[in-house]
Design an enzyme around this catalytic site. Structure first.
Site, PDB file in Angstrom:
ATOM      1  CG  HIS A 453      -1.817   1.152   1.370  1.00  0.00           C
ATOM      2  ND1 HIS A 453      -3.174   1.096   1.131  1.00  0.00           N
ATOM      3  CD2 HIS A 453      -1.580   2.443   1.735  1.00  0.00           C
ATOM      4  CE1 HIS A 453      -3.720   2.280   1.335  1.00  0.00           C
ATOM      5  NE2 HIS A 453      -2.766   3.118   1.712  1.00  0.00           N
ATOM      6  CD  GLU A 454       1.520   3.558   3.655  1.00  0.00           C
ATOM      7  OE1 GLU A 454       1.693   4.629   3.023  1.00  0.00           O
ATOM      8  OE2 GLU A 454       0.485   3.331   4.310  1.00  0.00           O
ATOM      9  CG  HIS A 457       0.252   6.295  -0.772  1.00  0.00           C
ATOM     10  ND1 HIS A 457      -0.779   6.948  -1.414  1.00  0.00           N
ATOM     11  CD2 HIS A 457      -0.297   5.765   0.358  1.00  0.00           C
ATOM     12  CE1 HIS A 457      -1.898   6.798  -0.719  1.00  0.00           C
ATOM     13  NE2 HIS A 457      -1.627   6.083   0.358  1.00  0.00           N
ATOM     14  CG  HIS A 460       0.214   8.623  -7.195  1.00  0.00           C
ATOM     15  ND1 HIS A 460      -0.875   9.057  -6.476  1.00  0.00           N
ATOM     16  CD2 HIS A 460       0.029   9.115  -8.449  1.00  0.00           C
ATOM     17  CE1 HIS A 460      -1.677   9.758  -7.273  1.00  0.00           C
ATOM     18  NE2 HIS A 460      -1.137   9.813  -8.464  1.00  0.00           N
TER      19      HIS A 460
END
Length: 664
Positions: A453-454, A457, A460
């Site tokens: 998940h991290e 980010h 991105h």
């Protein structure tokens, strides 16, 4: 000689001292203000370059320094650091608050012609005009002054709220002297508790409210009394004594409401959501309410089945324990059986290889880089032989480190006017199960999902190709920002992708097929309960930021708990204080306030978007490259809805999420 004045790309953590913070930030504030004044007072004909591009870069050195300071506050919190931050916070907050209230600057922006601008430049100009207007550019002088006061006050209150949660978390420990009382607890958790006690020069087994210590107790420990003590301690953090957040929470909500009214919005939710996909508080509430209706019946069925399994009425500290027992019986699946396949090193390295295949990047470890903690690693990201980004990875808990997991941009790069590419810099943090003396860090599957998940980010941020910093990377609407992070979790559930990183830490074997099938079959287990928990958080958030009225005498804890009770299957105790430790909502002037629904909103997007990978191949490089080009590289250069349509060819569909969770 102050390293914070011009922070180099590779941060010299060994040179940065607390004493550097206040003088550096004050000097950089002066430089940034001078840059703003130069733009506002310029007599040259207005152009994008001398006004908008200059504004985008006006505070870059201040931003770089504050990014480092904020990061250190999160991972190496000390009394001296707190004092320095409390000194500069009001000044930094006042500076940023004053930018949209600067009359000359507002007129300068309005004077920039659109002729000759490309699409991204036009978008930046339009969004800046909207943002200035939304943040008070057209207010009268007294209202502008009050707005600045509110912003400064909010920053201080939110910093204190976050510090109280950290201190309350660290203030608690439970020492168990008799090993017999640890029946049911996995050996890995017992060893960690023993090591924690030894680190504090204590006998027995030491348990804390940090997730790797707290969660195994609630999930596996047979002793219900110890589970009760730990649950009550966690849910009453920051509810009394010197760390009591009650008054801070009321002040924060009151100031947010006043700010929204000053700016012409009926509620703080309407103010926050005006430039997000949902646009208004009522739309977010309708979205959350719709998912609640779709989930509630199954939610009730799940709890009835769990109580029938347990043979008794359950207390809050019983839920996780009996749920794990029920799952083991239904699916012959023990979550702990996966842990040996998730050693943190191979997980991270395999994740990198997976992303290299999907997105055409290469991640390289730099062991010689300066870090702020020995367990932290530094990596560089390459694409077509060019370094496009770098990041620090900090996975394990410390008492000086805040809880949870997060990614923070430290420096925003991107295409430069001379044709070069400035690399991005970020940091990803978590509080995962730490290594033992004789074992590497062996993670739960949920912890693996958190790492993915991290890193989503981080991708991105680091894969952004937007030439304007303010529109780059994760500077997107918050109900879109979780798409790149949450979609990454899907690769933790697919056989093909798991084989990249799930290897037994001793034998190197992949997860046995039988165990994998058990894991997949158990995926939808209590999915309605998990969804209702998130919807409860989203609902209490939106309710606090739409319905709370400081003029009405109401106990905020009672107010919040009345909302949360709707989403609970057991009676919440009178002093239930989860909301007073909810840093997502109250550790920053905005943060996830009125935006917690974003997790579910983006979960709809991620489930739908991943359906394309499922159809075309979860390791399909062509699909991965298109996702990189149409989502990750675009930042906020286009409307979020248009980016999603560009990748999927249509608008989002909730059906994929409901189907994934077994609710359709």
């Amino acid at each position: 000689m102050n390293p914070l004045l011009r922070v180099p790309f590779e941060i010299p953590f060994d040179q940065i001292e607390v004493a550097h913070i206040v003088p550096a930030v004050r000097q950089l504030l002066g430089e940034a203000q001078a840059n703003i004044d130069a733009i506002a007072n310029s007599t040259e004909p207005r152009s994008f370059a001398n006004t908008m591009a200059a504004l985008d870069e006006a505070g870059v050195n201040l931003e770089n320094a504050m990014a480092v300071v904020r990061h250190l506050e999160c991972v190496s919190n000390t009394p001296e650091l707190r004092e320095a931050i409390q000194t500069i916070d009001p000044e930094v907050s006042a500076f940023y608050s004053a930018i949209p209230l600067n009359d000359k600057l507002w007129k300068a922006i309005q004077g920039v012609p659109e002729t000759g601008l490309d699409a991204v430049q036009k978008r930046f100009l339009t969004k800046q005009v909207d943002a200035f207007r939304r943040h008070g550019a057209e207010l009268e002088a007294p209202a502008k002054a009050r707005l600045t006061e509110i912003d400064v006050a909010l920053q201080g209150l939110c910093t204190k709220f976050s510090q109280n949660v950290l201190d309350a978390t660290n203030a608690y420990e439970l020492i168990v002297e008799e090993e017999a009382k640890l029946a049911g607890l996995p050996e890995n958790a017992k060893q960690a508790a023993r090591a924690s006690a030894e680190a504090k020069a204590k006998s027995g087994w030491r348990f804390t409210l940090q997730a790797p210590s707290y969660l195994p107790v609630l999930t596996y420990l047979d002793d219900a009394e110890i589970r009760r003590q730990m649950w009550q301690a966690y849910m009453s953090r920051a509810t009394s004594g010197e760390y009591d957040n009650r008054d801070l929470m009321r002040q924060i909500l009151t100031l947010r409401r006043e700010k929204a009214h000053l700016l012409g919005y009926f509620t703080f939710a309407d103010f926050v959501l005006a430039d997000r996909m949902a646009q208004r508080g009522v739309i977010a509430q309708e979205f959350v309410g719709g998912l609640e209706l779709a989930t509630r019946d199954k939610f009730g069925e799940e709890h009835s089945a769990l109580e029938a399994f347990a043979g008794k009425t359950l207390e809050p500290w019983d839920i996780s324990y009996y749920a794990e027992k029920q799952r083991e019986k239904l699916y012959a699946f023990d979550e702990e059986a996966l842990r040996p396949y998730f050693a943190v090193g191979p997980v991270v390295d395999g994740m990198f290889r997976l992303c290299e295949r999907l997105f055409g990047i290469e991640v390289q470890h730099r062991p010689d880089a300066k870090v702020y903690e020995p367990s932290v690693n530094y990596y560089e990201i390459f694409s077509d032989g060019r370094m496009i980004g770098a990041f620090y990875a900090d996975w394990f808990p410390r008492e000086s480190k805040r809880g949870g997991a997060w990614m923070e941009p430290v420096r925003t790069g991107g295409p430069q006017p001379d044709g070069s590419f400035a690399p991005h810099l970020g940091v990803i943090c978590g509080n995962m199960t730490p290594p033992m003396a004789d074992k590497p860090a062996l993670l739960t599957h949920r912890e693996v999902e958190t790492i993915f998940h991290e890193f989503g980010h981080l991708l991105h941020h680091c894969l952004s190709e937007v030439p304007i910093r303010s529109l780059s990377g994760t500077n997107v609407p918050w109900d879109f920002v979780e798409l790149p992070s949450q979609i990454m979790e899907n690769w933790c559930w697919e056989r093909e992708s798991l084989d990249f990183f799930a290897r037994h830490y001793e034998s190197g074997e992949t997860i046995p097929e039988e165990l994998f099938q058990k894991m997949v079959r158990a995926r939808q287990y209590r999915a309605a309960s998990a969804q209702m928990r998130q919807l409860g958080f989203a609902t209490v958030d939106l309710t606090l930021h739409t319905e709370f009225d400081p003029k009405v005498e109401v106990d905020l804890l009672d107010f919040a708990n009345a909302v949360l009770q709707r989403f609970a299957v057991t009676q919440l105790p009178k002093d239930y204080g989860m909301i007073l430790g909810f840093t997502h909502l109250f550790s920053g002037p905005v943060g996830y306030a009125a935006g917690y629904y974003s997790y579910k909103w983006a979960e709809v997007l991620d489930a739908d978007a991943f359906s394309r990978f499922k159809a075309e191949g979860v390791l399909n490089a062509a699909t991965g490259r298109e996702y990189r080009a149409k989502i990750l590289a675009k930042g906020n250069s286009e409307e979020a809805r248009d980016l999603f349509r560009g990748f999927m060819g249509r608008d989002p569909d909730q059906a994929a999420l409901l189907q994934r969770n077994g609710l359709a």
